[in-house]
Enzyme design. Structure first.
Site, PDB file in Angstrom:
ATOM      1  N   ASN A   9      39.322  44.236  25.483  1.00  0.00           N
ATOM      2  CA  ASN A   9      39.809  44.138  26.858  1.00  0.00           C
ATOM      3  C   ASN A   9      40.515  42.810  27.070  1.00  0.00           C
ATOM      4  O   ASN A   9      41.367  42.454  26.252  1.00  0.00           O
ATOM      5  CB  ASN A   9      38.766  44.521  27.919  1.00  0.00           C
ATOM      6  CG  ASN A   9      37.473  43.758  27.944  1.00  0.00           C
ATOM      7  OD1 ASN A   9      36.661  43.901  27.048  1.00  0.00           O
ATOM      8  ND2 ASN A   9      37.225  42.974  28.974  1.00  0.00           N
ATOM      9  N   ASP A  10      40.246  42.082  28.120  1.00  0.00           N
ATOM     10  CA  ASP A  10      41.087  40.971  28.594  1.00  0.00           C
ATOM     11  C   ASP A  10      41.679  40.036  27.532  1.00  0.00           C
ATOM     12  O   ASP A  10      40.976  39.640  26.605  1.00  0.00           O
ATOM     13  CB  ASP A  10      40.269  40.019  29.486  1.00  0.00           C
ATOM     14  CG  ASP A  10      39.446  40.717  30.509  1.00  0.00           C
ATOM     15  OD1 ASP A  10      39.496  41.948  30.602  1.00  0.00           O
ATOM     16  OD2 ASP A  10      38.727  40.022  31.246  1.00  0.00           O
ATOM     17  N   TRP A  24      39.943  49.739  34.173  1.00  0.00           N
ATOM     18  CA  TRP A  24      38.504  49.979  33.996  1.00  0.00           C
ATOM     19  C   TRP A  24      38.082  51.387  34.402  1.00  0.00           C
ATOM     20  O   TRP A  24      36.983  51.835  34.054  1.00  0.00           O
ATOM     21  CB  TRP A  24      37.676  48.934  34.748  1.00  0.00           C
ATOM     22  CG  TRP A  24      37.600  47.638  34.004  1.00  0.00           C
ATOM     23  CD1 TRP A  24      38.084  46.431  34.399  1.00  0.00           C
ATOM     24  CD2 TRP A  24      36.993  47.430  32.717  1.00  0.00           C
ATOM     25  NE1 TRP A  24      37.836  45.483  33.429  1.00  0.00           N
ATOM     26  CE2 TRP A  24      37.168  46.070  32.403  1.00  0.00           C
ATOM     27  CE3 TRP A  24      36.338  48.254  31.802  1.00  0.00           C
ATOM     28  CZ2 TRP A  24      36.695  45.514  31.210  1.00  0.00           C
ATOM     29  CZ3 TRP A  24      35.867  47.703  30.611  1.00  0.00           C
ATOM     30  CH2 TRP A  24      36.053  46.351  30.334  1.00  0.00           C
ATOM     31  N   GLU A  76      38.306  38.635  39.674  1.00  0.00           N
ATOM     32  CA  GLU A  76      38.078  38.273  38.273  1.00  0.00           C
ATOM     33  C   GLU A  76      39.331  37.569  37.729  1.00  0.00           C
ATOM     34  O   GLU A  76      40.408  37.640  38.328  1.00  0.00           O
ATOM     35  CB  GLU A  76      37.840  39.534  37.425  1.00  0.00           C
ATOM     36  CG  GLU A  76      36.616  40.342  37.833  1.00  0.00           C
ATOM     37  CD  GLU A  76      36.368  41.564  36.946  1.00  0.00           C
ATOM     38  OE1 GLU A  76      35.202  41.797  36.613  1.00  0.00           O
ATOM     39  OE2 GLU A  76      37.320  42.279  36.598  1.00  0.00           O
ATOM     40  N   SER A  86      35.281  36.303  29.463  1.00  0.00           N
ATOM     41  CA  SER A  86      36.638  35.765  29.510  1.00  0.00           C
ATOM     42  C   SER A  86      36.703  34.278  29.845  1.00  0.00           C
ATOM     43  O   SER A  86      35.803  33.731  30.477  1.00  0.00           O
ATOM     44  CB  SER A  86      37.468  36.551  30.520  1.00  0.00           C
ATOM     45  OG  SER A  86      37.736  37.816  29.973  1.00  0.00           O
ATOM     46  N   GLN A  91      38.825  39.707  24.611  1.00  0.00           N
ATOM     47  CA  GLN A  91      37.497  40.290  24.719  1.00  0.00           C
ATOM     48  C   GLN A  91      37.399  41.388  23.657  1.00  0.00           C
ATOM     49  O   GLN A  91      38.212  42.330  23.648  1.00  0.00           O
ATOM     50  CB  GLN A  91      37.285  40.878  26.126  1.00  0.00           C
ATOM     51  CG  GLN A  91      37.154  39.816  27.193  1.00  0.00           C
ATOM     52  CD  GLN A  91      35.809  39.119  27.136  1.00  0.00           C
ATOM     53  OE1 GLN A  91      34.827  39.609  27.663  1.00  0.00           O
ATOM     54  NE2 GLN A  91      35.757  37.965  26.492  1.00  0.00           N
ATOM     55  N   TRP A 109      36.984  47.916  19.973  1.00  0.00           N
ATOM     56  CA  TRP A 109      37.231  47.721  21.409  1.00  0.00           C
ATOM     57  C   TRP A 109      37.896  46.381  21.753  1.00  0.00           C
ATOM     58  O   TRP A 109      37.486  45.329  21.241  1.00  0.00           O
ATOM     59  CB  TRP A 109      35.898  47.791  22.162  1.00  0.00           C
ATOM     60  CG  TRP A 109      36.050  47.348  23.576  1.00  0.00           C
ATOM     61  CD1 TRP A 109      35.886  46.098  24.080  1.00  0.00           C
ATOM     62  CD2 TRP A 109      36.440  48.166  24.680  1.00  0.00           C
ATOM     63  NE1 TRP A 109      36.150  46.089  25.427  1.00  0.00           N
ATOM     64  CE2 TRP A 109      36.494  47.345  25.818  1.00  0.00           C
ATOM     65  CE3 TRP A 109      36.761  49.529  24.822  1.00  0.00           C
ATOM     66  CZ2 TRP A 109      36.842  47.837  27.085  1.00  0.00           C
ATOM     67  CZ3 TRP A 109      37.106  50.006  26.076  1.00  0.00           C
ATOM     68  CH2 TRP A 109      37.148  49.154  27.178  1.00  0.00           C
ATOM     69  N   ARG A 134      32.606  33.716  37.001  1.00  0.00           N
ATOM     70  CA  ARG A 134      33.141  33.814  35.635  1.00  0.00           C
ATOM     71  C   ARG A 134      34.659  33.615  35.516  1.00  0.00           C
ATOM     72  O   ARG A 134      35.363  33.473  36.494  1.00  0.00           O
ATOM     73  CB  ARG A 134      32.768  35.164  35.040  1.00  0.00           C
ATOM     74  CG  ARG A 134      33.303  36.374  35.773  1.00  0.00           C
ATOM     75  CD  ARG A 134      32.872  37.639  35.018  1.00  0.00           C
ATOM     76  NE  ARG A 134      33.291  38.855  35.679  1.00  0.00           N
ATOM     77  CZ  ARG A 134      32.572  39.494  36.583  1.00  0.00           C
ATOM     78  NH1 ARG A 134      31.396  39.041  36.956  1.00  0.00           N
ATOM     79  NH2 ARG A 134      33.034  40.600  37.137  1.00  0.00           N
ATOM     80  N   ASP A 135      35.098  33.677  34.275  1.00  0.00           N
ATOM     81  CA  ASP A 135      36.503  33.706  33.856  1.00  0.00           C
ATOM     82  C   ASP A 135      37.249  32.409  34.187  1.00  0.00           C
ATOM     83  O   ASP A 135      38.298  32.420  34.848  1.00  0.00           O
ATOM     84  CB  ASP A 135      37.236  34.917  34.479  1.00  0.00           C
ATOM     85  CG  ASP A 135      36.489  36.231  34.247  1.00  0.00           C
ATOM     86  OD1 ASP A 135      35.662  36.270  33.326  1.00  0.00           O
ATOM     87  OD2 ASP A 135      36.744  37.201  34.993  1.00  0.00           O
TER      88      ASP A 135
HETATM   89  C1  FRU Z   1      37.623  41.615  33.426  1.00  0.00           C
HETATM   90  C2  FRU Z   1      36.206  41.302  33.003  1.00  0.00           C
HETATM   91  C3  FRU Z   1      35.913  39.831  33.202  1.00  0.00           C
HETATM   92  C4  FRU Z   1      34.791  39.587  32.227  1.00  0.00           C
HETATM   93  C5  FRU Z   1      35.182  40.485  31.070  1.00  0.00           C
HETATM   94  C6  FRU Z   1      34.016  41.080  30.351  1.00  0.00           C
HETATM   95  O1  FRU Z   1      38.146  42.746  32.837  1.00  0.00           O
HETATM   96  O2  FRU Z   1      35.302  42.100  33.711  1.00  0.00           O
HETATM   97  O3  FRU Z   1      35.597  39.487  34.526  1.00  0.00           O
HETATM   98  O4  FRU Z   1      34.717  38.245  31.861  1.00  0.00           O
HETATM   99  O5  FRU Z   1      35.987  41.513  31.614  1.00  0.00           O
HETATM  100  O6  FRU Z   1      34.418  41.769  29.214  1.00  0.00           O
END
Ligand code: FRU
Length: 523
Positions: free
Chosen positions: A63-64, A328, A246, A121, A80, A61, A194-195
């Site tokens: 993501n970001d 998402w 985010e 992130s 991620q 997997w 976050r982020d």
């Molecule tokens: C965005 C997010 C961020 C978070 C991360 C978690 O896609 O939701 O806000 O840090 O992914 O995987």
């Protein structure tokens, strides 16, 4: 992401908890992690749907994009990552490096979850003046600031389960040491906190952290990356608020010799075509406060499949943006088997004027040209009804890039299709003045009811000439219209690969110039 995977997956965590522990143990013994590039068989990266010109993880997997930083000739891409499954889970920072932003080599995992939580992130910078004091022997440290997400505290119903922490590297990003006094910024009781995206603010020689704090951005400043003071908030009543804010970014772009500040705010859900998307604001920033000079809602990419996009740091005035190529709404269920999700093509951001309005345009980075094979240029073509490009250009192959220019904004449609009639269509509709991308018959769509739809994007340009660039990979199309003013990213999953390209129009359209170029696989 919050609304979907977190609730759905909480049961799943207990199951993977054991696996994670085991993984951490193995890692401590030095057996993991490994550099995939060194031990994978040579035929890797050619499975069904595997992007051939986009970065995707070797397996599992993703993501970001995180910690995008350029240092000593290398572009770093952290991301991620959940190394135990193809479904979102306890987050790590995966790592890949590149010399040209096109060819990537996946590296060992950079950051593992720990007692403070998962590694969500964040960003990375070169601390050139060693303000943090982590540097040694004149070698500046790379510093990463990320969100520690504590699932236990979240389950207990607390609000302060996301905190900002720091790690640094003294070996060009190969290995990372977490700061002993983490977290460096404590949560004041905001559920979504976050982020962090860090930049250096030269006029006051201080660091600025742009942080997503639920329905707004909060700015902090620091002299040394370890101590942070709150400066201001932005955006509670501005922009799109269909979901949580985010992954922000703050940077400048040149506007005829003047600096314009751009604030990127990713949003999920609430994007223009549903689910997650990247909005931005133009304005001024004085080291304390961001003030929007234009309060209309603007989107960097109108398609459903660019999210969490931010820029590389330490690239001077060149701003290079990378997004996650999914949404998402369905990222956890797209029909790939070995890995899930890819990144977009890196894009260069510029400021463009249309009448009295300014917009951020994005276009594929020029480094992509190094992949060109068998380019063919056709000139002065009249399309009445339909032409099959495969008849004019021998050997059409995907991935490819298509560029064409129309001398007036007239309706047209480009169809990518396979032998069994599955197709993804993109085009322009002059009545609504919109571009669109239609994947209702694109192939597998039933994994999620929002996937097989027709998405639209306004035409922002007022030019008579219409220029379209399309970057087409095995399972994605990125459309950059009018020099990147109107952008759409879409993924698709045909049962057989697309092999044909047709262009059609209800009118006679005149294509001044069309350029096709095959693109070599990066793997
Ligand atoms: C965005 C997010 C961020 C978070 C991360 C978690 O896609 O939701 O806000 O840090 O992914 O995987």
């Amino acid at each position: 992401m919050y609304l979907i995977p977190w609730t759905l997956l909480s049961a799943y965590y207990s199951h993977v908890h054991y696996m994670k522990k085991l993984n951490l143990m193995i890692c401590c013994l030095g057996l993991l992690p490994f550099a995939h590039s060194q031990i994978s068989p040579p035929n890797r990266y050619h499975e069904q749907y595997r992007p051939q010109i986009h970065f995707s993880p070797f397996e599992k997997w993703m993501n970001d994009p995180n910690g995008l930083v350029y240092f000593e000739g290398t572009y770093h891409l952290f991301f991620q990552y959940y190394p135990d499954s193809t479904i979102w889970g306890p987050m790590h920072w995966g790592h890949a490096i590149s010399k040209d932003l096109i060819h990537w080599k996946q590296q060992s995992i950079a950051l593992y979850p720990d007692s403070l939580g998962y590694i969500f992130s964040g960003s990375a910078i070169v601390d050139a003046e060693n303000t943090s004091g982590f540097g040694k022997n004149g070698m500046p440290p790379l510093v990463a600031i990320f969100t520690h997400h504590n699932p236990k505290a979240e389950k207990e119903g607390r609000n302060d389960f996301q905190n900002e922490s720091l790690a640094y590297s003294l070996d060009n990003g190969k290995t990372w040491k977490k700061y002993a006094r983490n977290p460096v910024l404590k949560n004041p009781g905001i559920r979504d906190f976050r982020d962090p995206k860090i930049i250096w603010y030269e006029p006051e020689k201080k660091w600025i952290m742009t942080l997503a704090t639920m329905d707004r951005i909060t700015f902090y400043s620091s002299p040394d990356l370890k101590h942070w003071n709150k400066e201001s908030e932005f955006g509670k009543t501005l922009g799109a608020h269909g979901g949580v804010w985010e992954c922000p970014d703050l940077f400048t772009l040149d506007d005829n010799g003047n600096k314009v500040w751009v604030l990127i705010v990713n949003l999920n859900p609430g994007g223009p075509n549903g689910g997650s998307a990247t909005q931005y604001f133009l304005g001024k920033f004085d080291g304390r406060q961001f003030i929007a000079t234009d309060t209309s809602t603007k989107w960097l990419d109108y398609g459903p499949d660019e999210y969490a996009g931010v820029n590389w740091s330490n690239t001077g005035s060149r701003k290079i943006f990378l997004g996650w190529m999914s949404n998402w709404l369905y990222a956890n269920v797209v029909p790939t088997e070995k890995w899930r999700n890819a990144m977009t093509i890196p894009r260069e951001l510029k400021l463009k004027r249309v009448a009295r309005n300014s917009f951020v345009s994005s276009t594929p980075i020029k480094e992509l040209n190094s992949l060109f094979v068998n380019p063919v240029t056709l000139q002065n073509m009249i399309v009445s009804k339909k032409i099959d490009l495969s008849e004019r250009i021998k050997n059409i192959k995907f991935p490819c890039r298509l560029d064409f220019t129309l001398d007036s904004p007239m309706d047209f449609e480009v169809t990518l299709s396979n032998q069994i009639g599955e197709q993804t269509k993109m085009g322009y509709d002059s009545i609504t003045n919109q571009y669109y991308c239609d994947r209702t018959k694109s192939g597998k769509t039933d994994f999620q009811h929002d996937f097989g739809i027709r998405n639209t994007c306004p035409r922002l340009s007022n030019s008579d000439t219409m220029h379209i660039t399309m970057i087409i990979d095995v399972s994605s199309i990125e459309i950059f219209a009018d020099g990147g003013l109107s952008v759409m990213t879409e993924i698709f999953f045909p049962h057989q690969p697309y092999t044909q390209i047709q262009i059609q129009s209800p009118n006679n359209i005149f294509i001044k110039k069309l350029k096709y170029s095959g693109l070599k696989s990066i793997w």
